[in-house]
Design a protein around this motif. Structure first.
Motif, PDB file in Angstrom:
ATOM      1  N   VAL A 216      47.859  24.331  52.471  1.00  0.00           N
ATOM      2  CA  VAL A 216      47.830  23.182  52.234  1.00  0.00           C
ATOM      3  C   VAL A 216      46.831  22.298  52.949  1.00  0.00           C
ATOM      4  O   VAL A 216      46.194  21.669  52.494  1.00  0.00           O
ATOM      5  CB  VAL A 216      49.168  22.381  52.015  1.00  0.00           C
ATOM      6  N   SER A 217      46.833  22.443  54.188  1.00  0.00           N
ATOM      7  CA  SER A 217      45.977  21.818  55.181  1.00  0.00           C
ATOM      8  C   SER A 217      44.740  22.163  54.936  1.00  0.00           C
ATOM      9  O   SER A 217      43.846  21.482  54.944  1.00  0.00           O
ATOM     10  CB  SER A 217      46.293  22.167  56.578  1.00  0.00           C
ATOM     11  N   ILE A 218      44.112  23.257  54.420  1.00  0.00           N
ATOM     12  CA  ILE A 218      42.616  23.863  54.004  1.00  0.00           C
ATOM     13  C   ILE A 218      42.402  23.052  53.086  1.00  0.00           C
ATOM     14  O   ILE A 218      41.354  22.520  52.836  1.00  0.00           O
ATOM     15  CB  ILE A 218      42.497  25.347  54.151  1.00  0.00           C
ATOM     16  N   GLY A 219      43.180  22.874  51.814  1.00  0.00           N
ATOM     17  CA  GLY A 219      43.023  22.580  50.698  1.00  0.00           C
ATOM     18  C   GLY A 219      42.554  20.938  50.900  1.00  0.00           C
ATOM     19  O   GLY A 219      41.869  20.274  50.489  1.00  0.00           O
ATOM     20  N   VAL A 220      43.507  20.074  51.678  1.00  0.00           N
ATOM     21  CA  VAL A 220      43.220  18.754  52.155  1.00  0.00           C
ATOM     22  C   VAL A 220      41.926  18.436  52.830  1.00  0.00           C
ATOM     23  O   VAL A 220      41.403  17.699  52.542  1.00  0.00           O
ATOM     24  CB  VAL A 220      44.545  18.177  52.991  1.00  0.00           C
ATOM     25  N   LEU A 221      41.680  19.417  53.736  1.00  0.00           N
ATOM     26  CA  LEU A 221      40.501  19.246  54.384  1.00  0.00           C
ATOM     27  C   LEU A 221      39.128  19.499  53.352  1.00  0.00           C
ATOM     28  O   LEU A 221      38.199  18.937  53.287  1.00  0.00           O
ATOM     29  CB  LEU A 221      40.303  20.447  55.476  1.00  0.00           C
ATOM     30  N   ALA A 222      39.481  20.416  52.355  1.00  0.00           N
ATOM     31  CA  ALA A 222      38.197  20.733  51.420  1.00  0.00           C
ATOM     32  C   ALA A 222      38.229  19.659  50.630  1.00  0.00           C
ATOM     33  O   ALA A 222      37.057  19.031  50.139  1.00  0.00           O
ATOM     34  CB  ALA A 222      38.537  21.802  50.542  1.00  0.00           C
ATOM     35  N   PHE A 223      39.371  18.794  50.186  1.00  0.00           N
ATOM     36  CA  PHE A 223      39.421  17.557  49.434  1.00  0.00           C
ATOM     37  C   PHE A 223      38.564  16.439  50.318  1.00  0.00           C
ATOM     38  O   PHE A 223      37.852  15.819  49.755  1.00  0.00           O
ATOM     39  CB  PHE A 223      40.726  17.180  49.137  1.00  0.00           C
TER      40      PHE A 223
ATOM     41  N   ALA B  57      26.673  16.054  57.679  1.00  0.00           N
ATOM     42  CA  ALA B  57      27.657  16.797  58.155  1.00  0.00           C
ATOM     43  C   ALA B  57      28.213  18.096  57.463  1.00  0.00           C
ATOM     44  O   ALA B  57      28.773  17.680  56.424  1.00  0.00           O
ATOM     45  CB  ALA B  57      28.665  15.697  58.942  1.00  0.00           C
ATOM     46  N   PRO B  58      28.291  19.234  58.024  1.00  0.00           N
ATOM     47  CA  PRO B  58      29.154  20.482  57.251  1.00  0.00           C
ATOM     48  C   PRO B  58      30.367  20.010  56.934  1.00  0.00           C
ATOM     49  O   PRO B  58      31.294  19.566  57.735  1.00  0.00           O
ATOM     50  CB  PRO B  58      28.489  21.381  58.060  1.00  0.00           C
ATOM     51  N   VAL B  59      30.928  20.362  55.907  1.00  0.00           N
ATOM     52  CA  VAL B  59      32.051  20.090  55.442  1.00  0.00           C
ATOM     53  C   VAL B  59      32.977  21.549  55.117  1.00  0.00           C
ATOM     54  O   VAL B  59      32.275  22.570  54.641  1.00  0.00           O
ATOM     55  CB  VAL B  59      32.503  19.198  54.302  1.00  0.00           C
ATOM     56  N   VAL B  60      34.268  21.567  55.036  1.00  0.00           N
ATOM     57  CA  VAL B  60      34.940  22.750  54.208  1.00  0.00           C
ATOM     58  C   VAL B  60      34.656  22.676  52.777  1.00  0.00           C
ATOM     59  O   VAL B  60      34.818  22.027  52.075  1.00  0.00           O
ATOM     60  CB  VAL B  60      36.433  22.577  54.600  1.00  0.00           C
ATOM     61  N   ASN B  61      34.147  23.930  52.403  1.00  0.00           N
ATOM     62  CA  ASN B  61      33.944  24.124  51.159  1.00  0.00           C
ATOM     63  C   ASN B  61      34.931  24.651  50.168  1.00  0.00           C
ATOM     64  O   ASN B  61      35.481  25.749  50.921  1.00  0.00           O
ATOM     65  CB  ASN B  61      32.450  24.783  50.895  1.00  0.00           C
ATOM     66  N   MET B  62      35.410  24.173  49.281  1.00  0.00           N
ATOM     67  CA  MET B  62      36.737  24.788  48.439  1.00  0.00           C
ATOM     68  C   MET B  62      36.653  26.333  48.285  1.00  0.00           C
ATOM     69  O   MET B  62      37.443  27.087  47.991  1.00  0.00           O
ATOM     70  CB  MET B  62      36.893  23.996  47.247  1.00  0.00           C
ATOM     71  N   HIS B  63      35.404  26.582  47.558  1.00  0.00           N
ATOM     72  CA  HIS B  63      35.111  27.905  47.144  1.00  0.00           C
ATOM     73  C   HIS B  63      35.053  29.068  48.104  1.00  0.00           C
ATOM     74  O   HIS B  63      35.706  30.208  48.233  1.00  0.00           O
ATOM     75  CB  HIS B  63      33.836  28.017  46.121  1.00  0.00           C
ATOM     76  N   THR B  64      34.241  28.601  49.206  1.00  0.00           N
ATOM     77  CA  THR B  64      34.365  29.470  50.558  1.00  0.00           C
ATOM     78  C   THR B  64      35.818  29.628  51.006  1.00  0.00           C
ATOM     79  O   THR B  64      36.484  30.722  51.420  1.00  0.00           O
ATOM     80  CB  THR B  64      33.490  28.995  51.423  1.00  0.00           C
ATOM     81  N   ALA B  65      36.406  28.452  51.230  1.00  0.00           N
ATOM     82  CA  ALA B  65      37.832  28.495  51.772  1.00  0.00           C
ATOM     83  C   ALA B  65      38.863  29.325  50.995  1.00  0.00           C
ATOM     84  O   ALA B  65      39.613  30.147  51.399  1.00  0.00           O
ATOM     85  CB  ALA B  65      38.357  26.866  51.899  1.00  0.00           C
ATOM     86  N   ALA B  66      38.759  29.218  49.559  1.00  0.00           N
ATOM     87  CA  ALA B  66      39.565  30.073  48.593  1.00  0.00           C
ATOM     88  C   ALA B  66      39.208  31.393  48.824  1.00  0.00           C
ATOM     89  O   ALA B  66      40.329  32.007  48.789  1.00  0.00           O
ATOM     90  CB  ALA B  66      39.236  29.461  47.292  1.00  0.00           C
ATOM     91  N   ILE B  67      37.994  31.796  48.784  1.00  0.00           N
ATOM     92  CA  ILE B  67      37.737  33.236  48.850  1.00  0.00           C
ATOM     93  C   ILE B  67      38.284  33.890  50.292  1.00  0.00           C
ATOM     94  O   ILE B  67      38.888  34.867  50.261  1.00  0.00           O
ATOM     95  CB  ILE B  67      36.088  33.553  48.893  1.00  0.00           C
TER      96      ILE B  67
ATOM     97  N   VAL C  87      47.151  31.960  45.990  1.00  0.00           N
ATOM     98  CA  VAL C  87      46.460  31.553  47.235  1.00  0.00           C
ATOM     99  C   VAL C  87      45.311  30.329  46.803  1.00  0.00           C
ATOM    100  O   VAL C  87      45.203  29.433  47.116  1.00  0.00           O
ATOM    101  CB  VAL C  87      45.880  32.489  48.083  1.00  0.00           C
ATOM    102  N   PRO C  88      44.272  30.929  45.979  1.00  0.00           N
ATOM    103  CA  PRO C  88      43.334  30.151  45.517  1.00  0.00           C
ATOM    104  C   PRO C  88      43.710  28.919  44.717  1.00  0.00           C
ATOM    105  O   PRO C  88      43.162  27.702  44.664  1.00  0.00           O
ATOM    106  CB  PRO C  88      42.383  31.075  44.600  1.00  0.00           C
ATOM    107  N   THR C  89      44.882  28.922  44.042  1.00  0.00           N
ATOM    108  CA  THR C  89      45.372  28.194  43.048  1.00  0.00           C
ATOM    109  C   THR C  89      45.617  26.771  43.824  1.00  0.00           C
ATOM    110  O   THR C  89      45.416  25.564  43.754  1.00  0.00           O
ATOM    111  CB  THR C  89      46.692  28.661  42.424  1.00  0.00           C
ATOM    112  N   GLN C  90      46.412  27.073  45.136  1.00  0.00           N
ATOM    113  CA  GLN C  90      46.741  25.815  46.049  1.00  0.00           C
ATOM    114  C   GLN C  90      45.429  25.215  46.534  1.00  0.00           C
ATOM    115  O   GLN C  90      45.614  24.074  46.527  1.00  0.00           O
ATOM    116  CB  GLN C  90      47.666  26.393  47.134  1.00  0.00           C
ATOM    117  N   ILE C  91      44.587  25.975  46.967  1.00  0.00           N
ATOM    118  CA  ILE C  91      43.253  25.279  47.640  1.00  0.00           C
ATOM    119  C   ILE C  91      42.605  24.662  46.565  1.00  0.00           C
ATOM    120  O   ILE C  91      42.146  23.519  46.728  1.00  0.00           O
ATOM    121  CB  ILE C  91      42.350  26.376  48.447  1.00  0.00           C
ATOM    122  N   TYR C  92      42.257  25.100  45.238  1.00  0.00           N
ATOM    123  CA  TYR C  92      41.353  24.480  44.490  1.00  0.00           C
ATOM    124  C   TYR C  92      42.266  23.224  43.809  1.00  0.00           C
ATOM    125  O   TYR C  92      41.533  22.086  43.681  1.00  0.00           O
ATOM    126  CB  TYR C  92      41.141  25.318  43.353  1.00  0.00           C
ATOM    127  N   LEU C  93      43.441  23.565  43.600  1.00  0.00           N
ATOM    128  CA  LEU C  93      44.015  21.954  43.216  1.00  0.00           C
ATOM    129  C   LEU C  93      44.219  21.003  44.048  1.00  0.00           C
ATOM    130  O   LEU C  93      44.013  19.869  43.780  1.00  0.00           O
ATOM    131  CB  LEU C  93      45.744  22.623  42.826  1.00  0.00           C
TER     132      LEU C  93
END
Length: 225
Positions: free
Chosen positions: A46-53, A68-78, A171-177
């Motif tokens: 959830v924390s990673i998903g929020v950072l991607a948001f 500034a570079p940010v947390v990418n949702m696709h990279t994080a999900a993979i 796993v990827p569902t939580q991050i993407y949503l």
């Protein structure tokens, strides 16, 4: 407790604009969570998903400097999916290689009671390798469950297939949503997770029921011949 008050999120958010460190921390935390350390996998995801948001919405969360570079949702999900599956398979392999000897180590005695292990083993015997899919969605017995699957020498391909499907569902569902629909989901995070796990639970129960039905039908056909 709000996700913004969680110690895991507060620690990760320090590196919100250093994505390489976030990804490295994600892998490490998934493996530490898998071996039973008190780092809840769900809170990390959830924390990673929020950072991607936050990274996808700079108008709400201005970065420290332009570009500034940010947390990418696709990279994080993979990365999260590979790390979770790898951690699950590591625990399965440990159980398969070292067997019940692992339960006699001081570390294991601290985190797995004999009563819990007996319950997990009975459940595993009852549902077979399909139990590993249920363990993936059950915090608290995930570690002893995957260990039991290895100790009882369930086929490697079957564990990998079922756990892999369960990982790809959850796993990827939580991050993407969270990364895409962060604000409303963050506000109703508890209800969201209850609905998600309820749907997954229904799917798994239906799958297991179908397997049991097919088994008994096969038995009846063989006895009638």
């Amino acid at each position: 407790m709000s996700i913004f008050q969680e110690p895991i999120f507060q620690w990760l958010s320090q590196y919100a604009y250093q994505p390489e460190l976030v990804y490295a921390a994600l892998v490490g935390m998934m493996f530490m969570s898998a071996i039973g350390l008190p780092l809840p996998e769900e809170v990390t995801l959830v924390s990673i998903g929020v950072l991607a948001f936050m990274g996808a919405n700079p108008h709400h969360f201005p970065p420290p400097f332009e570009g500034a570079p940010v947390v990418n949702m696709h990279t994080a999900a993979i990365i999260a999916s590979v790390a979770v599956f790898g951690a699950d398979f590591l625990i399965y392999a440990i159980g398969r290689i070292w067997g019940r000897r692992m339960l006699q180590t001081p570390f294991m005695k601290k985190i797995i009671s004999p009563e819990m292990m007996e319950k997990v083993e009975n459940w595993t015997k009852k549902y077979g390798a399909y139990a590993c899919g249920i363990f993936r969605f059950t915090p608290g017995i995930r570690f002893p469950g995957h260990l039991a699957c290895g100790m009882m020498h369930f086929p490697i391909w079957k564990f990998a297939l079922i756990d892999g499907i369960a990982v790809m569902i959850s796993v990827p569902t939580q991050i993407y949503l969270l990364a895409i629909y962060g604000e409303p989901i963050i506000k109703r995070l508890h209800q969201f997770k209850m609905v998600l796990f309820g749907i997954i639970g229904i799917i798994l129960i239906a799958f297991i029921a179908k397997k049991i039905k097919n088994y008994f039908m096969k038995e009846e056909q063989q006895s009638s011949q």
